[in-house]
Design an enzyme around this catalytic site. Structure first.
Site, PDB file in Angstrom:
ATOM      1  CB  SER A 272      -0.971  -0.002   1.184  1.00 52.45           C
ATOM      2  OG  SER A 272      -0.300   0.199   2.398  1.00 52.45           O
ATOM      3  N   GLY A 273       1.005   1.826  -1.185  1.00 48.96           N
ATOM      4  CA  GLY A 273       1.757   3.066  -1.360  1.00 48.96           C
ATOM      5  C   GLY A 273       0.797   4.179  -1.709  1.00 48.96           C
TER       6      GLY A 273
ATOM      7  CB  ILE B 296       9.664   4.593   7.773  1.00 48.25           C
ATOM      8  CG1 ILE B 296       8.463   3.657   7.470  1.00 48.25           C
ATOM      9  CG2 ILE B 296       9.264   5.689   8.762  1.00 48.25           C
ATOM     10  CD1 ILE B 296       7.347   4.256   6.612  1.00 48.25           C
TER      11      ILE B 296
ATOM     12  CG  ASN C 195      -4.201  17.532   2.403  1.00 47.87           C
ATOM     13  OD1 ASN C 195      -3.946  16.852   1.412  1.00 47.87           O
ATOM     14  ND2 ASN C 195      -5.389  17.560   2.965  1.00 47.87           N
TER      15      ASN C 195
ATOM     16  NE  ARG D 166      -0.084  15.582  -1.269  1.00 44.75           N
ATOM     17  CZ  ARG D 166      -1.292  15.106  -1.058  1.00 44.75           C
ATOM     18  NH1 ARG D 166      -2.336  15.885  -1.098  1.00 44.75           N
ATOM     19  NH2 ARG D 166      -1.447  13.823  -0.809  1.00 44.75           N
TER      20      ARG D 166
ATOM     21  CD  GLN E  22      20.788  35.112 -27.875  1.00 45.05           C
ATOM     22  OE1 GLN E  22      20.783  34.514 -28.946  1.00 45.05           O
ATOM     23  NE2 GLN E  22      20.288  36.320 -27.732  1.00 45.05           N
TER      24      GLN E  22
ATOM     25  CD  GLU F  67       5.492  14.189   2.675  1.00 47.49           C
ATOM     26  OE1 GLU F  67       4.563  14.998   2.705  1.00 47.49           O
ATOM     27  OE2 GLU F  67       6.486  14.262   3.409  1.00 47.49           O
TER      28      GLU F  67
HETATM   29  C1  LIG Z   1      13.106   7.616  -0.160  1.00 43.89           C
HETATM   30  C2  LIG Z   1      11.685   7.342   0.234  1.00 43.89           C
HETATM   31  C3  LIG Z   1      11.223   7.858   1.436  1.00 43.89           C
HETATM   32  C4  LIG Z   1       9.909   7.612   1.840  1.00 43.89           C
HETATM   33  N1  LIG Z   1       9.480   8.047   3.059  1.00 43.89           N
HETATM   34  C5  LIG Z   1       8.261   7.665   3.519  1.00 43.89           C
HETATM   35  C6  LIG Z   1       7.860   7.956   4.859  1.00 43.89           C
HETATM   36  O1  LIG Z   1       8.587   8.600   5.620  1.00 43.89           O
HETATM   37  N2  LIG Z   1       6.658   7.499   5.269  1.00 43.89           N
HETATM   38  C7  LIG Z   1       5.823   6.784   4.471  1.00 43.89           C
HETATM   39  O2  LIG Z   1       4.765   6.407   4.916  1.00 43.89           O
HETATM   40  N3  LIG Z   1       6.174   6.484   3.188  1.00 43.89           N
HETATM   41  C8  LIG Z   1       7.369   6.902   2.712  1.00 43.89           C
HETATM   42  N4  LIG Z   1       7.755   6.581   1.428  1.00 43.89           N
HETATM   43  C9  LIG Z   1       6.836   5.829   0.565  1.00 43.89           C
HETATM   44  C10 LIG Z   1       6.256   6.699  -0.548  1.00 43.89           C
HETATM   45  O3  LIG Z   1       5.353   7.632  -0.017  1.00 43.89           O
HETATM   46  C11 LIG Z   1       5.638   5.767  -1.609  1.00 43.89           C
HETATM   47  O4  LIG Z   1       6.718   5.155  -2.267  1.00 43.89           O
HETATM   48  C12 LIG Z   1       4.759   6.523  -2.572  1.00 43.89           C
HETATM   49  O5  LIG Z   1       3.588   6.962  -1.949  1.00 43.89           O
HETATM   50  C13 LIG Z   1       4.387   5.684  -3.779  1.00 43.89           C
HETATM   51  O6  LIG Z   1       3.904   4.436  -3.414  1.00 43.89           O
HETATM   52  P1  LIG Z   1       4.502   3.107  -4.096  1.00 43.89           P
HETATM   53  O7  LIG Z   1       5.978   3.193  -4.010  1.00 43.89           O
HETATM   54  O8  LIG Z   1       3.840   1.937  -3.503  1.00 43.89           O
HETATM   55  O9  LIG Z   1       4.127   3.237  -5.612  1.00 43.89           O
HETATM   56  P2  LIG Z   1       2.745   2.740  -6.279  1.00 43.89           P
HETATM   57  O10 LIG Z   1       1.596   3.267  -5.508  1.00 43.89           O
HETATM   58  O11 LIG Z   1       2.827   1.286  -6.515  1.00 43.89           O
HETATM   59  O12 LIG Z   1       2.808   3.496  -7.678  1.00 43.89           O
HETATM   60  C14 LIG Z   1       3.559   3.018  -8.792  1.00 43.89           C
HETATM   61  C15 LIG Z   1       3.182   3.868  -9.994  1.00 43.89           C
HETATM   62  O13 LIG Z   1       1.779   3.704 -10.268  1.00 43.89           O
HETATM   63  C16 LIG Z   1       1.151   4.976 -10.308  1.00 43.89           C
HETATM   64  N5  LIG Z   1      -0.214   4.874  -9.793  1.00 43.89           N
HETATM   65  C17 LIG Z   1      -0.653   4.234  -8.683  1.00 43.89           C
HETATM   66  N6  LIG Z   1      -1.967   4.393  -8.519  1.00 43.89           N
HETATM   67  C18 LIG Z   1      -2.377   5.173  -9.542  1.00 43.89           C
HETATM   68  C19 LIG Z   1      -3.626   5.720  -9.950  1.00 43.89           C
HETATM   69  N7  LIG Z   1      -4.752   5.497  -9.241  1.00 43.89           N
HETATM   70  N8  LIG Z   1      -3.690   6.471 -11.079  1.00 43.89           N
HETATM   71  C20 LIG Z   1      -2.570   6.710 -11.809  1.00 43.89           C
HETATM   72  N9  LIG Z   1      -1.371   6.224 -11.485  1.00 43.89           N
HETATM   73  C21 LIG Z   1      -1.269   5.477 -10.365  1.00 43.89           C
HETATM   74  C22 LIG Z   1       2.013   5.863  -9.424  1.00 43.89           C
HETATM   75  O14 LIG Z   1       1.844   7.244  -9.748  1.00 43.89           O
HETATM   76  C23 LIG Z   1       3.401   5.364  -9.747  1.00 43.89           C
HETATM   77  O15 LIG Z   1       3.858   5.970 -10.931  1.00 43.89           O
HETATM   78  C24 LIG Z   1       9.045   6.857   1.001  1.00 43.89           C
HETATM   79  C25 LIG Z   1       9.532   6.372  -0.227  1.00 43.89           C
HETATM   80  C26 LIG Z   1      10.823   6.593  -0.598  1.00 43.89           C
HETATM   81  C27 LIG Z   1      11.322   6.010  -1.904  1.00 43.89           C
END
Ligand SMILES: Cc1cc2nc3c(=O)[nH]c(=O)nc-3n(C[C@H](O)[C@H](O)[C@H](O)COP(=O)(O)OP(=O)(O)OC[C@H]3O[C@@H](n4cnc5c(N)ncnc54)[C@H](O)[C@@H]3O)c2cc1C
Length: 387
Positions: free
Chosen positions: A139-140, A166, A249, A252, A288, A372
């Site tokens: 769950s991202g 995290i 919010n 961001r 330029q 985020e």
């Molecule tokens: C360095 C780092 C630090 C982080 N720190 C934190 C933290 O402190 N706390 C925390 O909770 N999390 C943290 N995260 C997690 C981060 O918030 C997630 O990686 C991010 O929200 C994306 O989720 P995911 O990686 O699962 O990607 P996914 O949700 O799997 O997305 C993969 C792709 O699919 C696209 N996608 C997904 N759903 C849709 C949709 N409905 N419509 C169109 N496109 C879509 C996305 O835009 C993306 O391009 C961190 C991540 C990193 C890499």
């Protein structure tokens, strides 16, 4: 003659005398104390412990904490200025300060009860780093599909599950952790917990080896029968989704500021190089084609700054800012990537090696479009609000 109101700033990016003083102090600190550490912290993937102590003693880790809890009682806008200025030197330190102020402290000020504020805000102000744990392996973007369970047991909850990616996890003393107390209730089961570092049943897992912001720790969190008294619930049971939405919010805008600072830092290095580097008998900045690139970068940065400052000012004025925050993060992360990429090109071959700072800005920029809320998720938010 049209009368002017001296209280009305001439431009959105204009700062009050107090804000200017604050910004200049952070700017000088970043140049003097952070800049010399950037490369070694990036290579060792570690934050310098002395730097962390300095951030606390300057009040940068508790900007909005009220004075009664030992904080600087500053504004959200000042937190944004701090993240911007620090990120212009090192976006990895920028995100550390950002998560502390715009996510963790904001969540506590808004949602903690009096007893929790008394216990944790003074610690945040002096020596405790916060982390914010929402994401999981499955769950991202779909954050409320989280699977970490908090099973009610008498006057306690038992946490089981894993969090991924995290920020600040290695340095943090307090974690805001989102778990579900009732999966069948969907997002209405999600509850936020305050978890101290040494709580039995809670351990750190793998530390990620990343493309950019390498000095910022990003770790897995593991909960195995981790018992938390109900006094560790932040807000109310089942209201975690509201806390997550509202803090993200604000957060961001912080990432918008991180990306804005990054772009500003990369651009400044590019300007310096354009003046110093000579080809065909003159500085490359005399051509330029180079001037137009630098001008385009400056225009992009100014536009990003207007969006970020506007969103932050709206937040401080308690006016609606959701759309503006999503636009600021979306646009500033695009600008950061574009400007950092052009800065590498301005440096030529020197931009591709680690001896000069633009290579790191280029690597650091990518994360702005991911955490985020990815760029697609920002667009989805903007679309929902305008349609
Ligand atoms: C360095 C780092 C630090 C982080 N720190 C934190 C933290 O402190 N706390 C925390 O909770 N999390 C943290 N995260 C997690 C981060 O918030 C997630 O990686 C991010 O929200 C994306 O989720 P995911 O990686 O699962 O990607 P996914 O949700 O799997 O997305 C993969 C792709 O699919 C696209 N996608 C997904 N759903 C849709 C949709 N409905 N419509 C169109 N496109 C879509 C996305 O835009 C993306 O391009 C961190 C991540 C990193 C890499």
């Amino acid at each position: 003659m049209i009368p002017t109101n001296p209280a009305t700033p001439a431009a959105l990016t204009q700062l009050s005398p107090d804000e200017r003083l604050f910004r200049d102090t952070v700017r000088q600190f970043a140049a003097a104390e952070i800049a010399p550490l950037v490369r070694s912290m990036d290579e060792s993937q570690q934050m310098d412990p002395k730097l962390l102590r300095q951030l606390f003693s300057l009040g940068l880790m508790g900007i909005e904490i009220p004075e009664q809890f030992g904080g600087a009682a500053g504004t959200f806008f000042e937190a944004i200025l701090a993240v911007e200025e620090i990120s212009a030197v090192d976006p990895a330190v920028g995100v550390l300060v950002d998560v502390q102020n715009t996510l963790c402290i904001n969540a506590l000020i808004r949602w903690a009860n009096e007893e929790q504020k008394q216990r944790y805000l003074p610690r945040f102000a002096v020596d405790t780093i916060g982390a914010y744990a929402l994401s999981e392996a499955r769950s991202g973007s779909d954050a409320f599909a989280l699977e970490t369970r908090a099973t009610p047991q008498g006057d306690s909850y038992v946490l089981n599950g894993q969090k991924l990616w995290i920020t600040n996890a290695k340095e943090a003393g307090l974690f805001i952790v989102f778990a579900t107390i009732d999966r069948a209730a969907g997002y209405k089961g999600i509850t936020a917990f305050l978890v101290e570092k040494d709580t039995p049943g809670f351990t750190l897992g793998k530390k990620e080896d990343k493309l950019g912001i390498r000095a910022s720790s990003t770790c897995e969190l593991i909960f195995r029968d981790c018992v938390l008294p109900s006094s560790q619930v932040l807000g109310e049971p089942g209201k975690g989704y509201k806390i997550a939405i509202e803090t993200l919010n604000e957060g961001r805008i912080g990432i918008g500021a991180q990306m804005l600072g990054l772009a500003q830092g990369a651009w400044q290095h590019a300007i310096r190089w354009a003046r110093e580097r000579k080809q065909f008998g003159k500085p490359i900045g005399d051509f330029q084609a180079m001037q137009f690139q630098l001008a385009e970068m400056a225009t992009d940065i100014e536009a990003a700054r207007l969006l970020v400052y506007n969103a932050a000012r709206l937040k401080d004025a308690r006016q609606p800012y959701l759309k503006e925050a999503a636009m600021a993060k979306y646009f500033a992360s695009q600008v950061a990537e574009r400007v950092a990429s052009l800065a590498v090109e301005v440096f030529g071959g020197s931009g591709f090696v680690k001896d000069f700072p633009v290579e790191k800005f280029y690597r650091d920029a990518k994360i702005g479009k991911i955490y985020e809320g990815t760029s697609f998720m920002q667009l989805a938010t903007i679309a929902k609000l305008i349609l």
